[in-house]
Design a protein around this motif. Structure first.
Motif, PDB file in Angstrom:
ATOM      1  N   UNK A  75     -30.664  35.885   4.425  1.00 52.82           N
ATOM      2  CA  UNK A  75     -30.720  36.129   2.997  1.00 52.82           C
ATOM      3  C   UNK A  75     -29.361  36.025   2.322  1.00 52.82           C
ATOM      4  N   UNK A  76     -29.361  36.178   1.012  1.00 52.93           N
ATOM      5  CA  UNK A  76     -28.142  36.144   0.206  1.00 52.93           C
ATOM      6  C   UNK A  76     -28.244  37.217  -0.875  1.00 52.93           C
ATOM      7  N   UNK A  77     -27.317  38.165  -0.875  1.00 51.22           N
ATOM      8  CA  UNK A  77     -27.354  39.263  -1.851  1.00 51.22           C
ATOM      9  C   UNK A  77     -28.315  40.349  -1.438  1.00 51.22           C
ATOM     10  N   UNK A  78     -29.587  39.982  -1.278  1.00 54.04           N
ATOM     11  CA  UNK A  78     -30.599  40.870  -0.715  1.00 54.04           C
ATOM     12  C   UNK A  78     -30.931  40.331   0.668  1.00 54.04           C
ATOM     13  N   UNK A  79     -30.808  41.189   1.684  1.00 52.00           N
ATOM     14  CA  UNK A  79     -30.919  40.737   3.073  1.00 52.00           C
ATOM     15  C   UNK A  79     -32.151  41.328   3.748  1.00 52.00           C
ATOM     16  N   UNK A  80     -32.790  40.538   4.612  1.00 54.66           N
ATOM     17  CA  UNK A  80     -33.913  41.045   5.406  1.00 54.66           C
ATOM     18  C   UNK A  80     -33.400  42.100   6.375  1.00 54.66           C
ATOM     19  N   UNK A  81     -34.183  43.152   6.611  1.00 56.12           N
ATOM     20  CA  UNK A  81     -33.727  44.256   7.452  1.00 56.12           C
ATOM     21  C   UNK A  81     -33.539  43.852   8.907  1.00 56.12           C
ATOM     22  N   UNK A  82     -33.918  42.628   9.254  1.00 62.28           N
ATOM     23  CA  UNK A  82     -33.672  42.109  10.606  1.00 62.28           C
ATOM     24  C   UNK A  82     -32.235  41.605  10.741  1.00 62.28           C
ATOM     25  N   UNK A  83     -31.456  41.679   9.650  1.00 65.22           N
ATOM     26  CA  UNK A  83     -30.074  41.196   9.648  1.00 65.22           C
ATOM     27  C   UNK A  83     -29.120  42.228  10.240  1.00 65.22           C
ATOM     28  N   UNK A  91     -20.764  38.810   4.677  1.00 68.04           N
ATOM     29  CA  UNK A  91     -21.343  37.704   3.898  1.00 68.04           C
ATOM     30  C   UNK A  91     -21.359  38.025   2.405  1.00 68.04           C
ATOM     31  N   UNK A  92     -21.648  39.280   2.075  1.00 70.24           N
ATOM     32  CA  UNK A  92     -21.732  39.675   0.661  1.00 70.24           C
ATOM     33  C   UNK A  92     -20.363  39.842   0.016  1.00 70.24           C
ATOM     34  N   UNK A  93     -19.291  39.893   0.823  1.00 67.40           N
ATOM     35  CA  UNK A  93     -17.951  40.058   0.280  1.00 67.40           C
ATOM     36  C   UNK A  93     -17.492  41.491   0.158  1.00 67.40           C
ATOM     37  N   UNK A  94     -18.335  42.457   0.569  1.00 67.07           N
ATOM     38  CA  UNK A  94     -17.945  43.869   0.498  1.00 67.07           C
ATOM     39  C   UNK A  94     -16.868  44.173   1.536  1.00 67.07           C
ATOM     40  N   UNK A  95     -16.973  43.544   2.722  1.00 68.04           N
ATOM     41  CA  UNK A  95     -15.985  43.721   3.786  1.00 68.04           C
ATOM     42  C   UNK A  95     -15.387  42.375   4.156  1.00 68.04           C
ATOM     43  N   UNK A  96     -14.226  42.420   4.824  1.00 68.45           N
ATOM     44  CA  UNK A  96     -13.731  41.228   5.501  1.00 68.45           C
ATOM     45  C   UNK A  96     -13.887  41.452   7.003  1.00 68.45           C
ATOM     46  N   UNK A  97     -13.341  40.578   7.798  1.00 70.72           N
ATOM     47  CA  UNK A  97     -13.563  40.649   9.244  1.00 70.72           C
ATOM     48  C   UNK A  97     -12.834  41.811   9.912  1.00 70.72           C
ATOM     49  N   UNK A  98     -12.037  42.566   9.139  1.00 66.40           N
ATOM     50  CA  UNK A  98     -11.331  43.714   9.718  1.00 66.40           C
ATOM     51  C   UNK A  98     -12.168  44.984   9.707  1.00 66.40           C
ATOM     52  N   UNK A  99     -13.369  44.957   9.081  1.00 67.54           N
ATOM     53  CA  UNK A  99     -14.268  46.112   9.094  1.00 67.54           C
ATOM     54  C   UNK A  99     -13.986  47.090   7.967  1.00 67.54           C
ATOM     55  N   UNK A 117     -23.818  29.893   2.975  1.00 66.45           N
ATOM     56  CA  UNK A 117     -22.550  30.115   3.678  1.00 66.45           C
ATOM     57  C   UNK A 117     -21.598  30.834   2.737  1.00 66.45           C
ATOM     58  N   UNK A 118     -21.089  31.986   3.172  1.00 57.63           N
ATOM     59  CA  UNK A 118     -20.198  32.761   2.314  1.00 57.63           C
ATOM     60  C   UNK A 118     -19.270  33.613   3.168  1.00 57.63           C
ATOM     61  N   UNK A 119     -17.998  33.608   2.824  1.00 59.28           N
ATOM     62  CA  UNK A 119     -16.990  34.467   3.482  1.00 59.28           C
ATOM     63  C   UNK A 119     -16.976  34.306   5.002  1.00 59.28           C
ATOM     64  N   UNK A 120     -17.175  33.066   5.457  1.00 60.58           N
ATOM     65  CA  UNK A 120     -17.113  32.791   6.892  1.00 60.58           C
ATOM     66  C   UNK A 120     -18.373  33.112   7.655  1.00 60.58           C
ATOM     67  N   UNK A 121     -19.438  33.505   6.962  1.00 59.65           N
ATOM     68  CA  UNK A 121     -20.710  33.844   7.623  1.00 59.65           C
ATOM     69  C   UNK A 121     -21.810  32.929   7.093  1.00 59.65           C
ATOM     70  N   UNK A 122     -22.553  32.310   7.999  1.00 59.71           N
ATOM     71  CA  UNK A 122     -23.700  31.489   7.621  1.00 59.71           C
ATOM     72  C   UNK A 122     -24.963  32.341   7.720  1.00 59.71           C
ATOM     73  N   UNK A 123     -25.546  32.669   6.578  1.00 61.64           N
ATOM     74  CA  UNK A 123     -26.818  33.390   6.610  1.00 61.64           C
ATOM     75  C   UNK A 123     -27.950  32.376   6.700  1.00 61.64           C
ATOM     76  N   UNK A 124     -29.083  32.803   7.246  1.00 66.39           N
ATOM     77  CA  UNK A 124     -30.226  31.933   7.478  1.00 66.39           C
ATOM     78  C   UNK A 124     -31.343  32.249   6.500  1.00 66.39           C
ATOM     79  N   UNK A 125     -32.218  31.275   6.306  1.00 69.66           N
ATOM     80  CA  UNK A 125     -33.393  31.493   5.461  1.00 69.66           C
ATOM     81  C   UNK A 125     -34.497  32.152   6.273  1.00 69.66           C
ATOM     82  N   UNK A 126     -35.378  32.841   5.585  1.00 73.36           N
ATOM     83  CA  UNK A 126     -36.504  33.510   6.231  1.00 73.36           C
ATOM     84  C   UNK A 126     -37.676  33.467   5.257  1.00 73.36           C
TER      85      UNK A 126
END
Length: 643
Positions: A75-83, A91-99, A117-126
C-alpha cells in the motif's frame, strides 16, 4: 520546672516544623518527578506486522535497518495490516533507516492497495485486505497522564497501555490497596512470556484473584479489564492475546478457488532455495485470505514421486496453513514434474479431499530449473479435466544446459495459453517474492480462469431433431440414443454444460430448455421420454425457432452449440436462418442421415464445414460419430482465445 517544660515544648514544635518542611519539600520533589514522566515505548523487530498487534492504536520503537526489501510493505499512505510496521514507517517518510518511535493507528480494510517506491522502500499492490493502518511520527502528549499520589487505581485503556509512564506504573504497583491484592494471593499463576514474534515485552507477568481481601470495587474492575502491573513496567492483559483470538476469517469470497501448490522438493533445489520456496508459499497464502467461503489451499511435494502434504480441507485459515507449510521437510530425488501433475489430476481434486465443485480448480507448479520428465501431455490432460495450470519456473536452463531439458519451452506449452497469463519465469530465487502479488491477482481472477472451463463443462448445447415421417419410430429411437450418447460426455449442471432439445417437422416443439434439468440422470431420462412426432421437414424454420426459443435463454458466458440431425432435404430455405445462427455466435454441427442433402448440410454447418458437417448412410451407424464430434468440439474450444 515550668521553664524546662516550655523548653521541651519548643523543641518538639521545632522538630515538627522541620519534619513538616522536609515533607513538603519531598512532596514537591515527588510532584516534579511525576510531572516529568518517562515513557516506556517497546521496541519491535523489523518484520513485525501490524496485524499481529491487536491494539487499535499503539506506539512502538523501530530499530535501524528496516529498509530491507525482505520486510514486505503493501500500500501507499494507508497500508494493509499484513505489512511490516517499520517498513511502512520508512516508506511513508515518518522514519528513515536509522529507526525511531512511531504512532500506529488501525483503520478499516481497503478494497485495494496501490504499490509505489518511496524513501528506498518498494511497497507492493494488494487487491484487498481485512484491516489497514496509518503511521504518524512520535506523539507522546496524549499518553502523558501522570497520577496524583493517593488516588485510586483506574483501569488503563488499550491506547494508553503501550506508553504508560514508568513513574505512574511504579506508583500504581506499590500503592497499598493494589499491593494488598497481590500479596494476599497465596499462589500467583504465571500467564507466560510475550510472543517472540511480536517482540514487544519479555517479562513474565502474574495474575491473582480479584477477590482478595482488601481489594476495592475499582480494583476488581481493573482486574477484569485492565493491565497486569509489575515494577519492571506494564503489560496490558489484552496484549497477552495473539492474532488467533481475532474473529476467524471466512476467507475472501471474491477469490473462491480450490488451489493445489506443487512444490519442488528435488535434491537439486538445495536446502536454502527450498526454504525460500516455503516462504513464498507462506506469503501467497497470507495474501489470499484463506477460509471456507474463499480460497482453500493444499500442497503436494514432488521429487522422484509426489506426495500430498495436506489437502484442501486440512487447514481453513491462513495462520494454520502458514504453520503447516513451515513444518514441511524436503523429500529429495529427481524433479519429476509430469508425474506430480498426473498425480494431482487423478487424486487431488476429489470431494474426499475437500474439492467444492463450484470453485475453479487451480494448480500452481513450482519448478527449480527444469523437469526431469515430460510435462506437456499430462498438463493437457489436467487442463481438459478442468484444472487451471500455472507454472512458476525459477532459474531456468542456461544456454549450455538446454541440451539436458527434456521438453524445450515446456512452461509455455504446458499451460493453456501462450500470452504469459499462466506462466511466470523468475530469473533468481532471491527475486521470487516479487511474484507473490501478480500470482495472487491472477489465480483470484475467476473471470480469466478459462482453463477450468473446458469443452466438457462450458457450453449450452441445443439438439434440433428431425421428427419427420421419413424417419420412422424405430430410427427416431436410434437418433435419441445418439443424442444421449453425446450428452453423457459432458459435465452437466446449472453452472456447467446445459442441454436443451427441439423437435421439428413442418412445425416446431420445445422438448425441454436449458434451465429445465440440471443433472446428467435427469437429462438422459428427459431424452428417453421425447415422443416421435411425424410430419414434414422444415429445417430452416426449425433453426430459427431454436434461436428464439432455446438459445435466446443461453447464459452470456456460455459457448452456444447447436447439433442439428436430419434425414432429408428441407422444404424451406436454410441459408438465412444459418446466417442468423452464425451472427448470434451459435456454433452449428449438421448431422445428415440417408437422404439428407450434403450441400445443404454444409450451408447449415459453421465454417469450416469439414469440421462441422457429417453424413452417415444408415441410422445404426450414427454412434460412430460420437467420438469425432466430441473431439472437434474440444479442439475448437481449446483453440479459441478465452482470456
Amino acid at each position: 520546672m515550668g521553664i524546662v517544660v516550655l523548653t521541651m515544648k519548643a523543641s518538639v514544635i521545632e522538630v515538627l516544623l522541620v519534619l513538616l518542611v522536609t515533607g513538603i519539600h519531598s512532596d514537591k520533589e515527588t510532584a516534579k518527578k511525576i510531572k516529568r514522566p518517562k515513557l516506556t515505548v517497546p521496541q519491535i523487530n523489523c518484520d513485525v506486522k501490524a496485524g499481529k498487534i491487536i491494539n487499535p492504536e499503539f506506539m512502538v520503537k523501530c530499530p535501524a535497518g528496516c529498509q530491507d526489501p525482505k520486510y514486505h510493505v503493501y500500500g501507499t499512505g494507508v497500508y494493509a495490516s499484513y505489512s511490516s510496521v517499520c517498513g511502512a514507517a520508512i516508506h511513508s517518510g515518518v522514519l528513515d533507516n536509522s529507526g525511531g518511535k512511531i504512532l500506529v493507528r488501525k483503520v478499516a480494510g481497503q478494497s485495494g492497495y496501490k504499490g509505489s517506491y518511496s524513501n528506498g522502500v518498494q511497497s507492493l499492490s494488494l487487491p484487498r485486505w481485512r484491516e489497514s493502518f496509518i503511521i504518524s511520527g512520535e506523539t507522546t502528549k496524549a499518553y502523558e497522564k501522570p497520577s496524583i499520589p493517593g488516588t485510586t487505581t483506574q483501569p488503563v485503556t488499550l491506547t494508553q497501555a503501550l506508553a504508560i509512564p514508568v513513574a505512574e506504573a511504579t506508583h500504581r504497583a506499590t500503592s497499598k490497596p493494589f499491593a494488598a491484592s497481590i500479596t494476599s494471593s497465596p499462589r500467583p499463576q504465571p500467564v507466560g512470556h510475550r510472543s517472540q514474534e511480536m517482540g514487544l515485552w519479555s517479562p513474565t507477568t502474574y495474575t491473582s484473584s480479584p477477590h482478595s481481601p482488601g481489594a476495592s470495587p475499582e480494583e476488581m474492575d481493573s482486574w477484569k479489564s485492565g493491565p497486569v502491573l509489575l515494577d519492571s513496567g506494564l503489560v496490558p492483559k489484552e496484549e497477552l492475546s495473539t492474532q488467533s483470538l481475532e474473529p476467524v476469517s471466512q476467507g475472501d469470497p471474491n477469490c473462491k478457488i480450490d488451489l493445489s501448490f506443487l512444490i519442488d522438493g528435488s535434491t537439486s533445489i538445495g536446502k536454502r532455495r527450498f526454504r525460500i520456496q516455503k516462504q513464498f508459499l507462506v506469503d501467497v497464502v497470507q495474501a489470499l485470505d484463506i477460509g471456507p467461503a474463499g480460497p482453500l489451499v493444499g500442497v503436494v511435494q514432488y521429487g522422484d514421486s509426489p506426495a500430498t502434504q495436506f489437502n484442501l480441507k486440512t487447514h481453513m485459515n491462513s495462520q494454520d496453513l502458514k504453520t503447516a507449510i513451515e513444518k514441511i521437510t524436503q523429500r529429495g530425488g529427481l524433479s519429476n514434474v509430469g508425474r506430480a501433475i498426473s498425480f494431482v489430476t487423478k487424486n487431488f481434486f476429489s470431494k474426499a479431499n475437500g474439492n467444492r465443485g463450484g470453485a475453479p480448480n487451480v494448480a500452481v507448479v513450482m519448478v527449480d530449473g527444469w523437469p526431469t520428465d515430460k510435462v506437456e501431455e499430462v498438463s493437457r490432460v489436467a487442463r481438459e479435466s478442468g484444472i487451471n495450470v500455472f507454472f512458476v519456473t525459477v532459474e531456468g536452463a542456461a544456454e549450455r544446459e538446454k541440451q539436458h531439458v527434456v521438453e524445450p519451452s515446456f512452461a509455455s506449452k504446458a499451460v493453456c495459453r501462450t500470452n504469459g497469463f499462466y506462466s511466470f519465469n523468475v530469473q533468481s530465487w532471491l527475486s521470487l517474492h516479487k511474484t507473490v502479488q501478480p500470482l495472487v491477482k491472477r489465480v483470484c481472477d475467476t473471470d480469466r480462469l478459462a482453463c477450468s472451463k473446458t469443452c466438457f463443462n462450458s457450453a449450452d448445447i441445443g439438439f434440433v431433431i428431425d421428427g419427420s415421417s421419413s424417419v420412422g419410430t424405430s430410427n427416431f429411437r436410434t437418433v435419441l440414443q445418439f443424442v444421449a450418447n453425446l450428452s453423457k460426455e459432458f459435465e452437466i449442471s446449472d453452472t456447467d454444460t446445459r442441454i436443451g432439445a427441439v423437435q421439428y417437422t413442418y412445425e416446431q416443439r420445445l422438448e425441454f430448455g436449458f434451465d429445465k434439468y440440471n443433472s446428467k440422470p435427469d437429462i438422459l431420462s428427459a431424452i428417453r421420454r421425447v415422443g416421435y412426432w411425424s410430419g414434414g421437414t422444415s429445417t430452416g424454420a426449425a433453426i430459427q425457432y431454436a434461436l428464439e426459443q432455446l438459445f435466446k435463454k443461453s447464459k452470456p458466458n456460455k459457448r452456444k452449440v447447436m447439433i442439428l440431425i436430419t434425414d432429408g432435404r428441407s422444404y424451406d430455405d436454410v441459408r438465412i436462418p444459418a446466417m442468423a445462427a452464425y451472427q448470434k455466435g451459435v456454433i452449428t454441427y449438421a448431422i445428415g442421415i440417408a437422404w439428407a442433402a450434403q450441400d445443404e448440410l454444409e450451408v447449415i454447418a459453421t465454417h469450416p464445414a469439414r469440421d462441422h458437417s457429417f453424413f452417415v448412410d444408415e441410422f445404426d451407424n450414427l454412434y460412430k460419430f460420437v467420438p469425432r464430434i466430441i473431439q472437434n468440439i474440444c479442439t475448437e474450444f481449446n483453440s479459441q482465445p478465452r482470456n
